[in-house]
Design a protein around this motif. Structure first.
Motif, PDB file in Angstrom:
ATOM      1  N   ILE A  92       1.348  -4.331   5.902  1.00 39.72           N
ATOM      2  CA  ILE A  92       2.143  -3.109   5.818  1.00 39.72           C
ATOM      3  C   ILE A  92       1.506  -2.187   4.806  1.00 39.72           C
ATOM      4  N   GLU A  93       1.353  -0.947   5.239  1.00 39.18           N
ATOM      5  CA  GLU A  93       0.824   0.053   4.322  1.00 39.18           C
ATOM      6  C   GLU A  93       1.942   1.036   4.038  1.00 39.18           C
ATOM      7  N   TRP A  94       2.152   1.336   2.759  1.00 37.74           N
ATOM      8  CA  TRP A  94       3.295   2.125   2.299  1.00 37.74           C
ATOM      9  C   TRP A  94       3.282   3.539   2.822  1.00 37.74           C
ATOM     10  N   HIS A  95       2.147   4.136   2.895  1.00 37.69           N
ATOM     11  CA  HIS A  95       2.156   5.543   3.317  1.00 37.69           C
ATOM     12  C   HIS A  95       2.582   5.650   4.786  1.00 37.69           C
ATOM     13  N   TYR A  96       2.282   4.596   5.632  1.00 35.87           N
ATOM     14  CA  TYR A  96       2.754   4.622   7.011  1.00 35.87           C
ATOM     15  C   TYR A  96       4.258   4.371   7.079  1.00 35.87           C
ATOM     16  N   VAL A  97       4.741   3.539   6.237  1.00 36.98           N
ATOM     17  CA  VAL A  97       6.176   3.257   6.209  1.00 36.98           C
ATOM     18  C   VAL A  97       6.933   4.515   5.815  1.00 36.98           C
ATOM     19  N   TRP A 118       5.909   7.615   6.188  1.00 32.51           N
ATOM     20  CA  TRP A 118       5.845   8.558   7.305  1.00 32.51           C
ATOM     21  C   TRP A 118       6.793   8.126   8.425  1.00 32.51           C
ATOM     22  N   GLN A 119       6.932   6.878   8.714  1.00 35.44           N
ATOM     23  CA  GLN A 119       7.847   6.417   9.755  1.00 35.44           C
ATOM     24  C   GLN A 119       9.298   6.693   9.358  1.00 35.44           C
ATOM     25  N   SER A 172       9.748  10.440   9.779  1.00 35.22           N
ATOM     26  CA  SER A 172       9.867  10.840  11.189  1.00 35.22           C
ATOM     27  C   SER A 172      11.193  10.334  11.771  1.00 35.22           C
TER      28      SER A 172
END
Length: 183
Positions: A26-31, A33-34, A37
């Motif tokens: 898990i990468e925090w910046h994707y979490v 952004w999710q 969104s």
């Protein structure tokens, strides 16, 4: 929820175990952004889908409530109209009974009046018949007296064998009439 997740990850790191973040990659910046969104999608869906649906449901609830209220009012008016019509029918029945009673009384009065007139007419006819009978009786008696007087004169003429004068004839007639009136 996120702080709880992070606390669990830090606790797992301290224990020397591989953390969930490292295990699953898990990468925090994707979490982030999710999550962002998801919040945007939730806001759009709320504004254009959920809010109008809730407004429509509230409007329908108001209409249903208004319809139930109108139905109750209509039912109350219907009950009042039924009571009023029952009262009108009862009043009409009482009025009709009065009219029938008055008609019966008028018919009885008319019948009594006609009967009294018929009785009076019958009594008049009986009185006239009695009067007519008495007049006929008197007339017959007068005729019989005249005939008897004529016969007496004729018999007397024959018995006496002579012609009577008018004066004698009148005297015999008077005498016979007096005797017949006594009888």
């Amino acid at each position: 929820m996120l702080p709880l997740f992070l606390a669990a990850t830090d606790a797992a790191h301290a224990a020397g175990e591989a953390s969930i973040v490292e295990k699953f990659g898990i990468e925090w910046h994707y979490v982030v952004w999710q999550i962002a969104s998801f919040l945007i999608l939730f806001g759009v869906l709320y504004k254009f889908g959920i809010k109008p649906t809730i407004a429509t449901m509230e409007e329908r609830n108001k209409k249903i409530e208004s319809g139930l209220k109108n139905a109750e009012e209509t039912q109350a008016r219907l009950a009042a109209a039924a009571n009023e019509s029952a009262a009108l029918v009862k009043a009409a029945s009482v009025e009709a009974q009065k009219i029938v009673d008055e008609a019966r009384k008028a018919a009885k009065d008319f019948a009594d009046k006609q009967q009294a007139e018929a009785i009076a007419h019958a009594n008049d006819l009986i009185a006239k018949a009695k009067q007519s009978t008495e007049l006929e009786h008197k007339k017959m008696l007068d005729q019989a007296r005249g005939e008897i007087a004529r016969l007496v004169v004729a018999t007397t003429e024959k018995v006496l064998a002579r012609k009577l004068t008018d004066v004698d004839r009148a005297a015999y007639n008077e005498t016979a009439t007096k005797e017949l009136t006594v009888i």
